[in-house]
Scaffold this motif. Structure first.
Motif, PDB file in Angstrom:
ATOM      1  N   SER A  40       0.707  -1.228   0.142  1.00  0.00           N
ATOM      2  CA  SER A  40       0.035   0.080  -0.146  1.00  0.00           C
ATOM      3  C   SER A  40       0.849   1.224  -0.048  1.00  0.00           C
ATOM      4  CB  SER A  40      -0.811   0.038   1.089  1.00  0.00           C
ATOM      5  OG  SER A  40      -0.377  -0.215   2.448  1.00  0.00           O
ATOM      6  N   THR A  41       1.894   1.060   0.786  1.00  0.00           N
ATOM      7  CA  THR A  41       2.862   2.449   0.736  1.00  0.00           C
ATOM      8  C   THR A  41       3.456   2.792  -0.689  1.00  0.00           C
ATOM      9  OG1 THR A  41       4.726   1.208   1.699  1.00  0.00           O
ATOM     10  CG2 THR A  41       3.137   2.697   3.137  1.00  0.00           C
ATOM     11  N   LYS A  42       3.615   1.316  -1.361  1.00  0.00           N
ATOM     12  CA  LYS A  42       4.159   1.487  -2.745  1.00  0.00           C
ATOM     13  C   LYS A  42       3.389   2.211  -3.496  1.00  0.00           C
ATOM     14  CE  LYS A  42       5.623  -1.178  -6.564  1.00  0.00           C
ATOM     15  NZ  LYS A  42       5.791  -2.489  -7.236  1.00  0.00           N
ATOM     16  N   LYS A  43       2.126   1.719  -3.451  1.00  0.00           N
ATOM     17  CA  LYS A  43       1.067   2.263  -4.289  1.00  0.00           C
ATOM     18  C   LYS A  43       0.891   3.741  -4.408  1.00  0.00           C
ATOM     19  CE  LYS A  43      -3.727   0.699  -4.669  1.00  0.00           C
ATOM     20  NZ  LYS A  43      -4.794  -0.152  -4.451  1.00  0.00           N
ATOM     21  N   VAL A  44       1.113   4.359  -2.840  1.00  0.00           N
ATOM     22  CA  VAL A  44       0.806   5.581  -2.547  1.00  0.00           C
ATOM     23  C   VAL A  44       2.055   6.546  -3.080  1.00  0.00           C
ATOM     24  CG1 VAL A  44       1.074   7.430  -0.602  1.00  0.00           C
ATOM     25  CG2 VAL A  44      -0.421   5.271  -0.543  1.00  0.00           C
ATOM     26  N   ILE A  45       3.239   5.951  -2.964  1.00  0.00           N
ATOM     27  CA  ILE A  45       4.675   6.576  -3.486  1.00  0.00           C
ATOM     28  C   ILE A  45       4.301   6.455  -4.956  1.00  0.00           C
ATOM     29  CG2 ILE A  45       7.080   6.654  -3.714  1.00  0.00           C
ATOM     30  CD1 ILE A  45       7.093   4.865  -0.932  1.00  0.00           C
ATOM     31  N   VAL A  46       4.252   5.335  -5.650  1.00  0.00           N
ATOM     32  CA  VAL A  46       4.122   5.599  -7.369  1.00  0.00           C
ATOM     33  C   VAL A  46       2.886   6.625  -7.687  1.00  0.00           C
ATOM     34  CG1 VAL A  46       3.331   4.080  -9.205  1.00  0.00           C
ATOM     35  CG2 VAL A  46       4.747   3.257  -7.382  1.00  0.00           C
ATOM     36  N   LYS A  47       1.993   6.620  -7.001  1.00  0.00           N
ATOM     37  CA  LYS A  47       0.811   7.607  -7.705  1.00  0.00           C
ATOM     38  C   LYS A  47       1.194   9.045  -7.279  1.00  0.00           C
ATOM     39  CE  LYS A  47      -4.065   8.852  -6.073  1.00  0.00           C
ATOM     40  NZ  LYS A  47      -5.038   8.592  -5.199  1.00  0.00           N
ATOM     41  N   GLU A  48       1.887   9.417  -6.040  1.00  0.00           N
ATOM     42  CA  GLU A  48       2.427  10.803  -6.010  1.00  0.00           C
ATOM     43  C   GLU A  48       3.653  11.118  -6.988  1.00  0.00           C
ATOM     44  OE1 GLU A  48       1.007  12.794  -4.489  1.00  0.00           O
ATOM     45  OE2 GLU A  48      -0.099  11.644  -2.947  1.00  0.00           O
ATOM     46  N   LEU A  49       4.430  10.146  -7.246  1.00  0.00           N
ATOM     47  CA  LEU A  49       5.466  10.472  -8.224  1.00  0.00           C
ATOM     48  C   LEU A  49       4.883  10.647  -9.656  1.00  0.00           C
ATOM     49  CD1 LEU A  49       7.994   7.492  -7.618  1.00  0.00           C
ATOM     50  CD2 LEU A  49       8.462  10.040  -7.248  1.00  0.00           C
ATOM     51  N   ASN A  50       3.724  10.034  -9.922  1.00  0.00           N
ATOM     52  CA  ASN A  50       3.149  10.129 -11.167  1.00  0.00           C
ATOM     53  C   ASN A  50       2.382  11.707 -11.291  1.00  0.00           C
ATOM     54  OD1 ASN A  50       3.472   7.999 -12.921  1.00  0.00           O
ATOM     55  ND2 ASN A  50       2.362   6.712 -11.463  1.00  0.00           N
ATOM     56  N   ARG A  51       1.878  11.892 -10.225  1.00  0.00           N
ATOM     57  CA  ARG A  51       1.286  13.417  -9.884  1.00  0.00           C
ATOM     58  C   ARG A  51       2.227  14.373 -10.118  1.00  0.00           C
ATOM     59  NH1 ARG A  51      -4.016  13.283  -6.053  1.00  0.00           N
ATOM     60  NH2 ARG A  51      -2.272  12.888  -4.132  1.00  0.00           N
ATOM     61  N   GLY A  52       3.587  14.105  -9.364  1.00  0.00           N
ATOM     62  CA  GLY A  52       4.693  14.855  -9.319  1.00  0.00           C
ATOM     63  C   GLY A  52       5.005  15.376 -10.766  1.00  0.00           C
ATOM     64  N   LEU A  53       4.999  14.363 -11.760  1.00  0.00           N
ATOM     65  CA  LEU A  53       5.469  14.510 -12.948  1.00  0.00           C
ATOM     66  C   LEU A  53       4.362  15.340 -13.743  1.00  0.00           C
ATOM     67  CD1 LEU A  53       7.391  13.903 -15.293  1.00  0.00           C
ATOM     68  CD2 LEU A  53       5.971  11.765 -15.954  1.00  0.00           C
ATOM     69  N   SER A  54       3.178  15.292 -13.463  1.00  0.00           N
ATOM     70  CA  SER A  54       2.274  15.951 -14.215  1.00  0.00           C
ATOM     71  C   SER A  54       2.217  17.502 -13.681  1.00  0.00           C
ATOM     72  CB  SER A  54       0.683  15.450 -13.753  1.00  0.00           C
ATOM     73  OG  SER A  54       0.656  14.292 -14.191  1.00  0.00           O
ATOM     74  N   THR A  55       2.520  17.637 -12.365  1.00  0.00           N
ATOM     75  CA  THR A  55       2.900  19.094 -11.868  1.00  0.00           C
ATOM     76  C   THR A  55       3.959  19.800 -12.768  1.00  0.00           C
ATOM     77  OG1 THR A  55       1.747  18.319  -9.820  1.00  0.00           O
ATOM     78  CG2 THR A  55       2.850  20.304  -9.842  1.00  0.00           C
ATOM     79  N   LEU A  56       5.110  19.032 -12.543  1.00  0.00           N
ATOM     80  CA  LEU A  56       6.427  19.456 -13.195  1.00  0.00           C
ATOM     81  C   LEU A  56       5.986  19.820 -14.911  1.00  0.00           C
ATOM     82  CD1 LEU A  56       9.455  20.077 -12.251  1.00  0.00           C
ATOM     83  CD2 LEU A  56       7.950  19.133 -10.594  1.00  0.00           C
ATOM     84  N   ASP A  57       5.242  18.999 -15.427  1.00  0.00           N
ATOM     85  CA  ASP A  57       5.224  19.341 -16.772  1.00  0.00           C
ATOM     86  C   ASP A  57       4.561  20.606 -16.978  1.00  0.00           C
ATOM     87  OD1 ASP A  57       6.349  16.754 -17.695  1.00  0.00           O
ATOM     88  OD2 ASP A  57       4.424  16.022 -17.944  1.00  0.00           O
ATOM     89  N   GLU A  58       3.565  20.831 -15.888  1.00  0.00           N
ATOM     90  CA  GLU A  58       2.943  22.098 -15.937  1.00  0.00           C
ATOM     91  C   GLU A  58       3.721  23.116 -15.604  1.00  0.00           C
ATOM     92  OE1 GLU A  58       0.178  22.595 -17.595  1.00  0.00           O
ATOM     93  OE2 GLU A  58       0.216  20.282 -17.869  1.00  0.00           O
TER      94      GLU A  58
END
Ligand SMILES: Nc1ncnc2c1ncn2[C@@H]1O[C@H](COP(=O)(O)OP(=O)(O)OP(=O)(O)O)[C@@H](O)[C@H]1O
Ligand SMILES: [Mg+2]
Ligand SMILES: [Mg+2]
Length: 628
Positions: free
Chosen positions: A401-419
């Motif tokens: 479950s913590t892996k799932k959370v970390i991976v989700k946040e990394l993906n969200r982080g990438l979208s934010t950085l793209d913007e």
């Protein structure tokens, strides 16, 4: 078939090949990097830093350079292969050697500015205070070593020369500690001084110091430590006794032979210093690394994924991920590195390990992370391996479950950085997270309570180090699709609980000291919410109580309670104004996300397919290339 479905034998074979380098991707820099001149970037950073200090608008470094004609540029590109060779740090070639553009330098200056309000940088006075504390501790250690040795009949003249030293490690040593961060330090003593001396006479000596408060010894921990506040700064002080008669002031801990004949606890205690020093050696440009790491640490904290003990990543793990990014983009400036960090690790193919260097072949028989040999290591979900012998996986606490959370946040982080890179968002956006309390509708509130402040400090430490067991119990429950623990621990204040019903209050909340952790729950089916978690919770409570009793820590009045709370009832536990602020932050966040997703539909990611291929390859064969 996913990696985890492979039979054990297949995994063993996979790791053997990986270790021996059979999966090494072809060497060489991708063609997108051709023609870019490598440099060490120090001058560039010096410029940035100087500009920050002088508090004047950023002037990109290119403007300080003599202008080159197009012809000169072409000549330089043609001659590039004959120019100074690129020093490869890490086990693979870089993905890109590109130097920063004017825009990227400006973005880095913006990032620096955006970090300032978050107490990420200490003032000179605060830095001086830390140095004074360390000087005092060093003097105390030397005097204590001398006194202990004389008590053990070492002649006074010899005792004078024994030395002894306090080394620092962790975020302070890396130069990335934020305001109020702890100082991690190691007390190194010569052979006459033993661990038992440290936890008796030195512990007593510390408690007598006027500057020292909240001093406690955690002698039975995996890495035994004395924790204290010195002049209000938290200190974690470890201990190692070396098989040497004297410890001079300039003594280095890098030699592997120092570990020969040492007890495993001393080796583990030395590991922090040795790892930190290695990390600093393995990055191409320390200043770029530091600024990037500061940004990533702040992002991880704001998004609730900064904690080793709760199964997320701790400081050293984030440092290693940023260091690996720096190796892959050795000339990039911090703004670019933050973007590349998300690019690389949102696409990383876990459980392929992240390594900063080839593991050393040292045969001192200390356990090392090696999936070829240790079956248990093959089940680590996100292995990120420390670079000094004996190498360890810094993320052994990570759960599904913590892996799932970390991976989700990394993906969200990438979208934010793209913007951010497209100019659609400011750096502030990276440090704003959706409210934890308005993301979930159901929570478990875990409360630890006791009757004195000193008991509460110890009790909270122990309970926190066990919470991941509860999360593991919950993730095994078929009705729960996600259990996410918020790393922030809240004090329960009776005055906040205005609407609390007398009968519904667990007894823990009536104790003089009560701290709470919140676990957000997502259920597998929205229809059937009549889920019975009693067994999960009871197993956890029993485990913690039993452990506390086993290590003789359980004291009268220490209690542990877990109860289910709906979002609408959170005000029974948390300050109402705090919840109002959270709600407002959530609304702002949702509005922004909606605006961004509308824009994102119109423009796709800026990464070239070539680079995408490069990252996938580095990740897929990371173990191979990194460890070959
Ligand atoms: N899981 C771990 N694996 C290996 N080493 C660890 C681990 N956790 C802590 N350490 C060592 O202890 C050091 C100090 O840990 P600490 O939790 O204080 O983090 P930090 O890097 O100093 O960041 P912070 O600024 O949060 O204090 C780390 O830098 C690392 O060397
Ligand atoms: Mg620290
Ligand atoms: Mg610490």
């Amino acid at each position: 078939m996913t990696f985890y479905q492979q039979p054990d034998q297949a995994k063993k074979l996979y790791y053997s090949k990986m270790w021996n380098g059979d999966y090494r991707p072809e060497n060489g820099v991708s063609s997108s990097t051709a023609g870019h001149k490598p440099n060490n970037g120090n001058a560039r950073n010096g410029v940035l830093q100087q500009q920050r200090q002088q508090n004047r608008p950023q002037q990109p470094q290119q403007q300080n350079r003599p202008q080159k004609t197009q012809q000169q540029h072409r000549q330089q590109q043609q001659h590039w292969p004959q120019q100074k060779p690129v020093k490869q740090l890490g086990l693979t070639s870089a993905i890109s050697l590109a130097e920063p553009s004017t825009e990227e330098l400006l973005q880095t200056a913006e990032l620096n500015k955006a970090l300032e309000p978050f107490d990420v940088f200490e003032t000179q006075a605060e830095l001086n205070q830390r140095m004074q504390i360390l000087a005092k501790l060093n003097t105390l250690v030397k005097q204590w070593i001398k006194d202990v040795s004389i008590a053990k009949h070492v002649p006074e003249a010899a005792a004078e020369k024994l030395g002894g030293k306090v080394y620092t490690f962790g975020s302070y040593r890396l130069g990335v500690h934020h305001r109020g961060a702890d100082i991690d330090a190691l007390c190194v003593a010569p052979l006459y001084v033993e661990r038992t001396d440290y936890f008796t006479t030195f512990f007593e000596l510390l408690k007598q110091q006027a500057e020292v408060t909240e001093c406690r010894a955690v002698e039975e921990a995996f890495v035994p430590v004395i924790k204290m506040k010195f002049d209000d700064i938290e200190i974690d002080l470890l201990f190692a006794s070396l098989s040497l008669k004297e410890i001079p002031d300039d003594f280095s801990l890098s030699d592997n032979n120092l570990l020969r004949n040492l007890d495993p606890r001393s080796v583990r205690s030395l590991n922090g210093c040795r790892v930190t020093d290695e990390i600093l050696q393995l990055v191409p440009n320390v200043e770029n690394f530091r600024l990037t790491l500061r940004a990533i640490k702040l992002w991880a904290k704001k998004h609730g994924i900064y904690s080793n003990s709760l199964g997320y990543f701790g400081g050293v793990t984030w440092a290693m991920l940023v260091a690996r990014t720096c190796q892959l983009y050795p000339n990039a400036t911090a703004a670019t590195l933050v973007h590349k960090f998300f690019l690389v690790f949102s696409r990383w193919q876990w459980p392929h390990p992240v390594l900063l260097r080839q593991p050393e072949n040292v045969n001192l028989r200390f356990p090392v992370w090696d999936p070829r040999v240790n079956a248990a290591d093959r089940y680590h979900l996100m292995p990120i391996i420390t670079p000094a012998y004996p190498q360890q996986n810094s993320t052994f606490n990570v759960l599904e479950s913590t892996k799932k959370v970390i991976v989700k946040e990394l993906n969200r982080g990438l979208s934010t950085l793209d913007e951010i890179m497209r100019g659609n968002a400011s750096w502030n956006r990276l440090f704003q997270a959706p409210s934890f309390f308005y993301t979930y509708r159901h929570f478990l509130v875990l409360s630890a309570s006791s009757t004195t402040a000193a008991d509460q400090l110890e009790w909270c430490g122990l309970v926190e180090s066990r919470i991941r067991l509860l999360v593991a119990n919950l993730e095994r429950n078929e009705h729960i699709s996600l259990a996410r623990v918020n790393p922030k621990c809240f004090d329960y204040k009776k005055c906040d609980a205005k609407t609390q019903s007398e009968s519904g209050t667990p007894t823990a909340f009536q104790a003089p000291f009560c701290s709470m952790w919140f676990i957000g729950l997502e259920f597998a089916s929205a229809k059937n919410l009549n889920v019975n978690l009693t067994a999960c919770i009871q197993t956890f409570t029993d485990q913690v109580m039993q452990h506390a009793a086993n290590i003789n820590m359980l004291k009268y009045g220490m209690q542990l309670d877990t109860c289910h709370v709906k979002r609408k009832d959170l005000s029974q536990y948390l300050d109402k104004d705090f919840l109002k602020r959270e709600r407002k932050a959530m609304e702002q966040h949702t509005n922004f996300e909606n605006a961004i997703s509308a824009k994102a539909k119109r423009s796709s990611s800026e990464m070239s397919s070539e680079e995408e291929g490069g990252i996938a390859k580095k990740s897929r064969s990371s173990g191979s290339e990194d460890s070959s």
